[in-house]
Design a protein around this motif. Structure first.
Motif, PDB file in Angstrom:
ATOM      1  N   GLU A  13      -7.390  61.438  18.753  1.00  0.00           N
ATOM      2  CA  GLU A  13      -8.198  61.002  17.621  1.00  0.00           C
ATOM      3  C   GLU A  13      -9.666  61.396  17.747  1.00  0.00           C
ATOM      4  O   GLU A  13     -10.466  61.107  16.876  1.00  0.00           O
ATOM      5  CB  GLU A  13      -8.132  59.477  17.452  1.00  0.00           C
ATOM      6  N   ALA A  14     -10.028  61.989  18.876  1.00  0.00           N
ATOM      7  CA  ALA A  14     -11.446  62.242  19.104  1.00  0.00           C
ATOM      8  C   ALA A  14     -11.942  63.468  18.336  1.00  0.00           C
ATOM      9  O   ALA A  14     -11.651  64.595  18.673  1.00  0.00           O
ATOM     10  CB  ALA A  14     -11.705  62.429  20.595  1.00  0.00           C
ATOM     11  N   VAL A 199      -6.183  56.184  29.290  1.00  0.00           N
ATOM     12  CA  VAL A 199      -6.533  56.708  27.977  1.00  0.00           C
ATOM     13  C   VAL A 199      -7.694  55.884  27.455  1.00  0.00           C
ATOM     14  O   VAL A 199      -7.539  54.694  27.192  1.00  0.00           O
ATOM     15  CB  VAL A 199      -5.338  56.612  27.000  1.00  0.00           C
ATOM     16  N   LEU A 200      -8.859  56.495  27.340  1.00  0.00           N
ATOM     17  CA  LEU A 200     -10.040  55.768  26.902  1.00  0.00           C
ATOM     18  C   LEU A 200     -10.048  55.611  25.389  1.00  0.00           C
ATOM     19  O   LEU A 200      -9.671  56.512  24.654  1.00  0.00           O
ATOM     20  CB  LEU A 200     -11.308  56.505  27.332  1.00  0.00           C
TER      21      LEU A 200
ATOM     22  N   LEU B  56       4.076  50.947  23.360  1.00  0.00           N
ATOM     23  CA  LEU B  56       3.925  51.971  24.387  1.00  0.00           C
ATOM     24  C   LEU B  56       3.098  53.147  23.870  1.00  0.00           C
ATOM     25  O   LEU B  56       2.247  53.689  24.581  1.00  0.00           O
ATOM     26  CB  LEU B  56       5.301  52.448  24.858  1.00  0.00           C
ATOM     27  N   ALA B  57       3.348  53.502  22.624  1.00  0.00           N
ATOM     28  CA  ALA B  57       2.606  54.618  22.027  1.00  0.00           C
ATOM     29  C   ALA B  57       1.121  54.297  22.015  1.00  0.00           C
ATOM     30  O   ALA B  57       0.286  55.150  22.323  1.00  0.00           O
ATOM     31  CB  ALA B  57       3.106  54.887  20.621  1.00  0.00           C
ATOM     32  N   LYS B  58       0.806  53.065  21.650  1.00  0.00           N
ATOM     33  CA  LYS B  58      -0.598  52.693  21.592  1.00  0.00           C
ATOM     34  C   LYS B  58      -1.251  52.843  22.964  1.00  0.00           C
ATOM     35  O   LYS B  58      -2.339  53.418  23.091  1.00  0.00           O
ATOM     36  CB  LYS B  58      -0.740  51.253  21.092  1.00  0.00           C
ATOM     37  N   ALA B  59      -0.567  52.358  23.977  1.00  0.00           N
ATOM     38  CA  ALA B  59      -1.094  52.459  25.334  1.00  0.00           C
ATOM     39  C   ALA B  59      -1.283  53.907  25.760  1.00  0.00           C
ATOM     40  O   ALA B  59      -2.210  54.242  26.492  1.00  0.00           O
ATOM     41  CB  ALA B  59      -0.166  51.740  26.307  1.00  0.00           C
ATOM     42  N   GLY B  61      -1.804  56.400  23.722  1.00  0.00           N
ATOM     43  CA  GLY B  61      -2.694  57.123  22.820  1.00  0.00           C
ATOM     44  C   GLY B  61      -1.989  58.122  21.920  1.00  0.00           C
ATOM     45  O   GLY B  61      -2.551  59.144  21.550  1.00  0.00           O
ATOM     46  N   VAL B  62      -0.744  57.830  21.544  1.00  0.00           N
ATOM     47  CA  VAL B  62      -0.024  58.688  20.601  1.00  0.00           C
ATOM     48  C   VAL B  62       0.577  57.844  19.476  1.00  0.00           C
ATOM     49  O   VAL B  62       0.516  56.622  19.516  1.00  0.00           O
ATOM     50  CB  VAL B  62       1.111  59.477  21.301  1.00  0.00           C
TER      51      VAL B  62
END
Lengths: 225, 225
Positions: A13-14, A199-200, B56-59, B61-62
């Motif tokens: 998303e960056a 993941v920041l 899990l996706a959120k963690a 980053g997808v």
DNA sequence: ATGTGTGAACTGATTCACAGCC
DNA sequence: GGCTGTGAATCAGTTCACACAT
């Protein structure tokens, strides 16, 4: 504004709010620009004046058409029938990457990897100046004897703001990475080279580039039977 | 056989001859598998039993759909209405990545970055064992005191063949990187984590993963105005 | 003749949206 | 009701192929 598409190792998303005129340039193309620049530097050293897309592409490990397209995103630099002027092209890429003048960088986290990176000459050689390092225990890091001033993590905001630093290298344990990233961002940093295995989560206008060493090795291990 | 598409940082031509049944899986998906595994490990530690694709996706980053599709390449692991069993999924990814048992790795080049990486605990922590390091001047590297045996570069073939090592970390100057890569490959190495700032030319069945630190920083500098 | 610049075609990867199962 | 699995649709990025400049 802006650049579309994701770069594998960075937060999908960056996005960046880039100087207005550039639109619709794949991040990957920008990535490759750095590679082209490397190759051009070698050519400059060899005193070569011009180079064709096929020759430069070969050196960079890409297809000629790709190289031409990448450069075309930014203007027309070549001469048909001749190729590209090495010196000029190199300088234009430097300009584009904001590398014409020295960029100050701070490093956060003086553990094993952090102090290793402080000693690593690669950044300096490519024209980045690590102006300060921060750690919870600055004395311990100082003891490892490096030519960069080490400050207490508490002084982070203060010093970053004073120097107007915009780039940071983050190499702290995963558990505290997010909170330090937050502090960096609010102090004005807008680009983070992140070595922490997390993941920041950062605002849209901050770019994170993840380098996860263990993960790179793990990824390889899939392919070796 | 095999995996299609490129992975950004590796040689675009580097394909793997993978165990026959897996077909048509994007390399990027495999990359993400490692990330999912990291997140799952944390969940295991927290004693969580199941996890939904969205969590899990959120963690990781997808997007949830991406995670589901990635996992679906390898089979059906979830339960509709419930989610994925954390423990089972983690173990299946490990299995898939060839990480169920310890992988021996060698490191070539004991300069600044090389000896830094030897000291770095990240690889060991993720289950890789650096079994040997090589340098032109092994004594100098040894002097930096690390718990890994350092050998003369001349013994490279001999020791790699003896131990059946398939993974190598290469951190030598650009000028000698290609010739060392050649030697590694002919000694039986089929995965190289390359920290040297050059594009390595290797046979099709060898995978190279490039990590160019200066380049990563340079790439960031484009985005910070 | 040589080699760039670029629209068009293609290939690969992501996201949608919904059917099917718990 | 909630959540997975997946074909279909979309989107991004690469490669082709050729017109055009030197």
């Amino acid at each position: 504004m802006a650049i579309r598409s994701e770069l594998d190792r960075s937060n999908p998303e960056a996005f960046a709010s880039a100087p207005v005129e550039r639109i619709d340039i794949p991040k990957k193309a920008i990535y490759r620009l750095s590679i082209y620049h490397r190759c051009l530097q070698r050519l400059v050293e060899n005193g070569q004046e011009t180079v064709s897309s096929s020759a430069l592409a070969k050196a960079a490990g890409v297809k000629p058409a790709q190289l031409r397209k990448d450069l075309a995103y930014f203007g027309q630099f070549g001469t048909r029938g001749l190729g590209y002027p090495v010196e000029t092209l190199a300088s234009m890429i430097r300009d584009l990457l904001g590398r014409e003048r020295l960029q100050p960088v701070v490093l956060v986290g003086g553990g094993n990897l952090g102090s290793a990176l402080l000693r690593y000459q690669g950044f300096q050689k490519e024209g980045f100046e690590v102006v300060a390092a921060f750690d919870a225990e600055p004395e311990a890091v100082k003891a490892r004897g490096i030519g960069v001033p080490v400050f207490s993590e508490k002084e982070l905001e203060e010093r970053i703001e004073a120097d107007g630093v915009r780039l940071a290298i983050l190499c702290v344990p995963g558990s505290i990475a997010q909170s330090l990233a937050n502090r960096l961002v609010s102090a004005g940093v807008s680009g983070i080279l992140n070595f922490s295995p997390v993941v920041l989560d950062v605002p849209e206008d901050v770019v994170v580039n993840n380098v996860d060493l263990a993960l790179e090795l793990e990824h390889l291990s899939f392919f070796v039977r």
